[in-house]
Design a protein around this motif. Structure first.
Motif, PDB file in Angstrom:
ATOM      1  N   LEU A 180       0.820  -1.233   0.023  1.00 48.70           N
ATOM      2  CA  LEU A 180       0.256   0.058  -0.131  1.00 48.70           C
ATOM      3  C   LEU A 180       0.844   1.342  -0.155  1.00 48.70           C
ATOM      4  O   LEU A 180       0.607   2.492  -0.724  1.00 48.70           O
ATOM      5  N   PHE A 181       1.907   1.329   0.985  1.00 50.13           N
ATOM      6  CA  PHE A 181       2.852   2.484   0.764  1.00 50.13           C
ATOM      7  C   PHE A 181       3.623   2.569  -0.587  1.00 50.13           C
ATOM      8  O   PHE A 181       3.658   3.626  -0.989  1.00 50.13           O
ATOM      9  N   SER A 182       3.772   1.276  -1.150  1.00 48.24           N
ATOM     10  CA  SER A 182       4.398   1.260  -2.456  1.00 48.24           C
ATOM     11  C   SER A 182       3.422   1.992  -3.643  1.00 48.24           C
ATOM     12  O   SER A 182       3.984   2.757  -4.213  1.00 48.24           O
ATOM     13  N   ILE A 183       2.250   1.738  -3.620  1.00 48.33           N
ATOM     14  CA  ILE A 183       1.268   2.191  -4.469  1.00 48.33           C
ATOM     15  C   ILE A 183       1.266   3.686  -4.315  1.00 48.33           C
ATOM     16  O   ILE A 183       1.409   4.488  -5.360  1.00 48.33           O
ATOM     17  N   GLY A 184       1.133   4.173  -3.015  1.00 48.60           N
ATOM     18  CA  GLY A 184       1.431   5.616  -2.920  1.00 48.60           C
ATOM     19  C   GLY A 184       2.544   6.419  -3.493  1.00 48.60           C
ATOM     20  O   GLY A 184       2.622   7.464  -4.139  1.00 48.60           O
ATOM     21  N   ILE A 185       3.776   5.633  -3.244  1.00 47.93           N
ATOM     22  CA  ILE A 185       5.100   6.133  -3.898  1.00 47.93           C
ATOM     23  C   ILE A 185       5.148   6.315  -5.002  1.00 47.93           C
ATOM     24  O   ILE A 185       5.385   7.128  -5.743  1.00 47.93           O
ATOM     25  N   PHE A 186       4.753   5.276  -5.840  1.00 46.06           N
ATOM     26  CA  PHE A 186       4.647   5.309  -7.293  1.00 46.06           C
ATOM     27  C   PHE A 186       3.980   6.030  -7.903  1.00 46.06           C
ATOM     28  O   PHE A 186       4.239   6.489  -9.135  1.00 46.06           O
ATOM     29  N   VAL A 187       2.554   6.051  -7.445  1.00 46.19           N
ATOM     30  CA  VAL A 187       1.681   7.081  -7.997  1.00 46.19           C
ATOM     31  C   VAL A 187       2.205   8.167  -8.040  1.00 46.19           C
ATOM     32  O   VAL A 187       2.295   9.258  -9.065  1.00 46.19           O
ATOM     33  N   ASN A 188       2.811   8.885  -6.703  1.00 44.46           N
ATOM     34  CA  ASN A 188       3.277  10.023  -6.914  1.00 44.46           C
ATOM     35  C   ASN A 188       4.605  10.186  -7.667  1.00 44.46           C
ATOM     36  O   ASN A 188       4.637  11.461  -8.461  1.00 44.46           O
ATOM     37  N   ILE A 189       5.305   9.242  -7.958  1.00 44.60           N
ATOM     38  CA  ILE A 189       6.441   9.379  -8.897  1.00 44.60           C
ATOM     39  C   ILE A 189       6.031   9.518 -10.242  1.00 44.60           C
ATOM     40  O   ILE A 189       6.564  10.157 -11.045  1.00 44.60           O
ATOM     41  N   ILE A 190       5.065   8.773 -10.616  1.00 48.77           N
ATOM     42  CA  ILE A 190       4.461   8.934 -11.858  1.00 48.77           C
ATOM     43  C   ILE A 190       3.782  10.228 -12.410  1.00 48.77           C
ATOM     44  O   ILE A 190       3.910  10.799 -13.393  1.00 48.77           O
ATOM     45  N   LEU A 191       2.907  10.592 -11.307  1.00 49.82           N
ATOM     46  CA  LEU A 191       2.726  12.031 -11.477  1.00 49.82           C
ATOM     47  C   LEU A 191       3.677  13.027 -11.823  1.00 49.82           C
ATOM     48  O   LEU A 191       3.587  14.166 -12.707  1.00 49.82           O
ATOM     49  N   ILE A 192       4.682  12.795 -11.030  1.00 52.02           N
ATOM     50  CA  ILE A 192       5.962  13.761 -11.108  1.00 52.02           C
ATOM     51  C   ILE A 192       6.501  13.728 -12.488  1.00 52.02           C
ATOM     52  O   ILE A 192       7.059  14.616 -12.993  1.00 52.02           O
ATOM     53  N   ASN A 193       6.942  12.431 -12.884  1.00 51.79           N
ATOM     54  CA  ASN A 193       7.591  12.154 -14.147  1.00 51.79           C
ATOM     55  C   ASN A 193       6.596  12.788 -15.247  1.00 51.79           C
ATOM     56  O   ASN A 193       7.291  13.137 -16.356  1.00 51.79           O
ATOM     57  N   PHE A 194       5.403  12.463 -15.369  1.00 47.70           N
ATOM     58  CA  PHE A 194       4.708  13.155 -16.382  1.00 47.70           C
ATOM     59  C   PHE A 194       4.591  14.587 -16.196  1.00 47.70           C
ATOM     60  O   PHE A 194       4.412  15.144 -17.440  1.00 47.70           O
ATOM     61  N   GLY A 195       4.411  15.309 -15.060  1.00 47.85           N
ATOM     62  CA  GLY A 195       3.966  16.389 -14.647  1.00 47.85           C
ATOM     63  C   GLY A 195       5.298  17.474 -15.090  1.00 47.85           C
ATOM     64  O   GLY A 195       5.165  18.387 -15.638  1.00 47.85           O
TER      65      GLY A 195
END
Length: 397
Positions: A180-195
């Protein structure tokens, strides 16, 4: 059908872990393996369908080659599962094994990036040329990366969170919380990478999908607990890859030990535990041009074609022009002859004599027709690099 899809995904992620190239302590064995098996078919596909793709297939981040590699791995997984079903070979355990491997792989990635943040080698201190470039002239990815590099506190905090999450994944009883922590981390990373247009988009999406695949068996219970506030009991999976208790303990100890050794070895080898404090190469820094002499004529300050000179830690010399444009050359230094051997992006070579007066921080460059005299700037005193935290606005002067 559900079982078929899960088996395909299980094989796909295992193939991804095996063939997606990671550079581990300078070793590119994954790249070499992937290149041998997949470079030719991917080259054929690129030639026919993606003529604008990079000619050199190195499977680097966000290239067409990397995305084609993942597509081929997915097709390969489908073919193998169909073949196994046709041959009536039992493959149910492969789903469980894949989920366990996924957790260890994700833990390894989080440990690697987490310690990189703690050590400040991922969000490193901005180079002088970046610090003296105006805000609007920086690309979004460099702007984001450099901003985070100015905060030691943020970098360490994010690193600790990622390392903590990795440890949760390695412990069977806390694995679901870690996912669950990993999902939060990777969602944040994906938003940063695309943003911010950072080129790790494909890999970060792959990691999120692998995490979702691993948490899927408990998804219904988690939704009931988190959304509908119903009581649920999450039981660790009773299956095991190794059944012998003694062998299981030793196998896990060795695997976890190797993961930590792989991640921590570079820091132990270099003794670099805070990249901000690492010594920089000779001449590294920013220099303000004070005199510009063409043949025997000294130009007025307003006529200087070069305003600043930067020496990058990766052996680049960068000239900032009067319109703030940057021109860079890779260089090798000959300290005996006091020469810089410059090379541009077209592989053209040139030689420049230099002199550095340490006492006055004076840096001189002598080209064929002109002579530049510059003085070092104290770039570490710039406001962006000051370690100041104000709890109240009353403290801000």
């Amino acid at each position: 059908m559900k079982s078929f899809v899960e088996k395909v995904l299980a094989l796909f992620f295992v193939f991804g872990f095996l063939f997606l190239p990671l550079t581990l302590n300078g070793k590119d064995w994954q790249f070499e393996l992937t290149k041998i098996i997949f470079s030719k078919p991917i080259a054929i596909i690129q030639t026919h369908f993606f003529p604008k793709a990079l000619q050199v297939i190195d499977f680097s981040s966000d290239t067409i080659g990397l995305n084609l590699l993942l597509a081929l791995l997915f097709l390969l997984a489908i073919v193998i599962v169909l073949l196994l079903n046709f041959l009536k070979i039992k493959t149910n355990k492969i789903i469980f094994i894949s989920r366990v491997i996924s957790c260890y792989y994700i833990a390894f990635i989080l440990l690697n990036y987490g310690f990189d943040k703690v050590d400040k080698t991922q969000f490193y201190l901005p180079e002088p040329n970046v610090l003296y470039t105006s805000f609007g002239n920086l690309s979004k990815d460099i702007l984001y990366w450099s901003t985070l590099g100015t905060s030691h506190f943020y970098s360490i905090s994010m690193g600790i969170i990622e390392v903590f999450t990795a440890i949760l994944l390695l412990i069977k009883r806390t694995r679901i919380v870690g996912l669950l922590f990993s999902i939060g981390i990777f969602v944040n990373i994906i938003l940063i990478n695309f943003g911010f247009d950072i080129s790790v988009k494909t890999f970060s999406v792959f990691l999120l999908l692998a995490t979702l695949f691993s948490v899927y068996p408990n998804l219904k219970k988690l939704i009931n607990f988190l959304v509908f506030q119903r009581k649920e009991q999450l039981m660790p999976h009773k299956q095991s890859i190794v059944n012998n208790p003694f062998l299981k303990i030793w196998t896990k100890s060795i695997v976890v030990g190797l993961l930590f050794l792989q991640v921590l070895f570079p820091y132990l080898k270099t003794q670099n535990f805070n990249d901000d404090l690492q010594s920089r190469p000779f001449l590294h820094g920013a220099y303000q041009v004070n005199q510009f002499i063409v043949k025997s004529d000294t130009l007025k300050t307003s006529d200087f074609p070069i305003l600043k000179i930067f020496i990058h830690r990766n052996n680049y010399i960068i000239f900032q022009g009067k319109n703030n444009e940057m021109t860079d050359y890779h260089f090798e230094i000959d300290t005996i002859k006091k020469q810089l051997l410059l090379q541009d992006y077209q592989k053209n070579n040139s030689c420049v004599n230099y002199d550095y007066v340490k006492k006055d921080s004076i840096f001189k460059l002598k080209f064929n027709n002109y002579y530049i005299i510059s003085k070092a700037l104290n770039w570490r005193k710039l406001p962006a690099l000051q370690n100041q935290t104000h709890y109240t606005i009353d403290q801000i002067q």
